[in-house]
Scaffold this motif. Structure first.
Motif, short mmCIF file in Angstrom:
data_model
loop_
_atom_site.label_atom_id
_atom_site.label_comp_id
_atom_site.label_asym_id
_atom_site.label_seq_id
_atom_site.Cartn_x
_atom_site.Cartn_y
_atom_site.Cartn_z
N UNK A 180 0.87 -1.17 0.00
CA UNK A 180 0.00 0.00 0.00
C UNK A 180 0.90 1.22 0.00
N UNK A 181 0.66 2.10 -0.95
CA UNK A 181 1.46 3.33 -1.04
C UNK A 181 0.53 4.53 -0.95
N UNK A 182 0.88 5.45 -0.09
CA UNK A 182 0.15 6.71 -0.04
C UNK A 182 0.82 7.65 -1.03
N UNK A 183 0.02 8.19 -1.93
CA UNK A 183 0.52 9.12 -2.94
C UNK A 183 -0.02 10.52 -2.64
N UNK A 184 0.81 11.49 -2.78
CA UNK A 184 0.59 12.90 -2.46
C UNK A 184 0.38 13.09 -0.96
N UNK A 185 -0.59 12.41 -0.39
CA UNK A 185 -0.83 12.49 1.05
C UNK A 185 -1.57 13.74 1.48
N UNK B 60 -2.38 13.03 -9.29
CA UNK B 60 -3.48 13.96 -9.52
C UNK B 60 -4.17 13.56 -10.81
N UNK B 61 -5.13 12.65 -10.70
CA UNK B 61 -5.80 12.16 -11.90
C UNK B 61 -7.05 12.96 -12.25
N UNK C 102 -7.93 16.69 -11.02
CA UNK C 102 -8.19 18.07 -10.60
C UNK C 102 -8.70 18.88 -11.79
N UNK C 103 -9.26 20.04 -11.52
CA UNK C 103 -9.65 20.93 -12.61
C UNK C 103 -8.43 21.75 -12.97
N UNK C 104 -7.74 21.32 -13.98
CA UNK C 104 -6.53 21.98 -14.43
C UNK C 104 -5.33 21.60 -13.60
N UNK C 105 -4.16 21.92 -14.13
CA UNK C 105 -2.91 21.68 -13.42
C UNK C 105 -2.18 22.99 -13.26
N UNK C 106 -1.38 23.03 -12.23
CA UNK C 106 -0.65 24.25 -11.94
C UNK C 106 0.81 23.92 -11.67
N UNK C 107 1.73 24.72 -12.18
CA UNK C 107 3.12 24.50 -11.83
C UNK C 107 3.36 24.71 -10.33
N UNK C 108 2.44 25.42 -9.68
CA UNK C 108 2.56 25.61 -8.23
C UNK C 108 2.50 24.29 -7.50
N UNK C 109 1.59 23.40 -7.89
CA UNK C 109 1.47 22.11 -7.23
C UNK C 109 2.73 21.28 -7.45
N UNK D 18 -5.75 14.43 -16.21
CA UNK D 18 -6.82 15.19 -16.85
C UNK D 18 -6.25 16.33 -17.71
N UNK D 19 -5.66 15.94 -18.82
CA UNK D 19 -5.08 16.87 -19.78
C UNK D 19 -5.90 16.75 -21.06
N UNK D 20 -6.12 17.83 -21.74
CA UNK D 20 -6.92 17.81 -22.97
C UNK D 20 -6.35 16.78 -23.94
#
Length: 199
Positions: A42-47, A87-88, A90-97, A113-115
Motif C-alpha cells: 500500500x502506497x500513499x501518494x501525495x498524502x 493527480x488524476x 483536478x480541474x486543471x494543473x498548476x506549476x505551483x502544485x 486530466x489533460x486535454x
C-alpha cells in the motif's frame, strides 16, 4: 485483499477518506494497514487531505490541505516516506502544485486530466514523461519527474492500452443485452473455462 497476496499493490491519495475509515477501524485493521504500508503493498501518494483543484486555487489552500493530510499521516501512521504525487482528476494543473510537491520531497508525479489534443501531441513527440520545472528555474533545481497518463479519463476503452477496440472487449458493462455497446463492432464476451486462453 492485499494481505492475501503479496504481489497485490494499491495506492491511496486522499487522507480525508482514509481518516473516515481510520476512525471506525479496529485495532487489528489499523495494524494491518501499517503492515501493508511498511511492506510497500500500500502506497500513499501525495498524502494531501484532498486532491485539490489546481488551476484557480491559491497556493495557500494547496499548502494548507497538504499540511493537514501529512499531519494525519504523521499522527496516525508514523513517519512514512511519500515518493509520488498523484493527480488524476483536478480541474486543471498548476506549476505551483509541482513546485510544492518537489518542495516536500516528492520524486515523481502522475497526472491525467489533460486535454486529449495535448495528450496526442505529447505522445506523438514521445514527451508524455518530462521534468516539470518552474519557468524561472534555469538550473533545474525545482524539477519533478512527471508522467501524463496517455489515454482518455473516464472511458474503459481508452484506459487499458492504445487500441480501444481491444480494451472495449473487456468492458463487461457493454455485454449484449445492455444499453451500451462497443462502437468498433466487437462486444465483450463472457469469459468461461472454454474461452479463457483465447480471451
Amino acid at each position: 485483499m492485499l494481505d492475501t497476496n503479496s504481489k497485490y499493490k494499491f495506492v491511496w491519495a486522499e487522507m480525508s477518506f482514509l481518516s473516515l475509515w481510520w476512525d471506525q477501524a479496529s485495532s487489528d485493521q489499523r495494524t494491518l494497514l501499517k503492515k501493508l504500508l511498511n511492506n510497500k503493498q500500500l502506497e500513499i501518494v501525495t498524502g494531501g487531505w484532498v486532491m485539490n483543484d489546481e488551476a484557480n486555487t491559491h497556493y495557500f489552500a494547496m499548502l494548507d490541505q497538504l499540511i493537514e493530510g501529512h499531519q494525519f499521516i504523521e499522527n496516525n501512521l508514523g513517519n512514512i516516506s511519500l515518493q509520488s504525487g498523484w493527480a488524476n482528476d483536478p480541474f486543471g494543473y498548476s506549476p505551483t502544485m509541482a513546485y510544492l510537491l518537489h518542495g516536500i520531497g516528492m520524486q515523481h508525479m502522475a497526472i491525467q486530466r489533460v486535454h486529449y489534443h495535448i495528450k496526442k501531441s505529447l505522445a506523438k513527440e514521445k514527451q508524455l514523461e518530462f521534468m516539470w520545472q518552474q519557468t524561472w528555474d534555469r538550473k533545474n533545481s525545482t524539477g519533478i519527474f512527471t508522467h501524463v497518463l496517455p489515454f482518455y479519463s473516464y472511458d474503459i476503452p481508452h484506459t487499458c492500452g492504445p487500441d480501444p477496440k481491444i480494451c472495449c472487449q473487456f468492458d463487461f458493462k457493454r455485454m449484449a443485452g445492455t444499453d451500451v455497446s462497443c462502437p468498433w463492432g466487437i462486444n465483450p464476451a463472457q469469459i468461461t473455462n472454454g474461452n479463457v486462453r483465447e480471451r
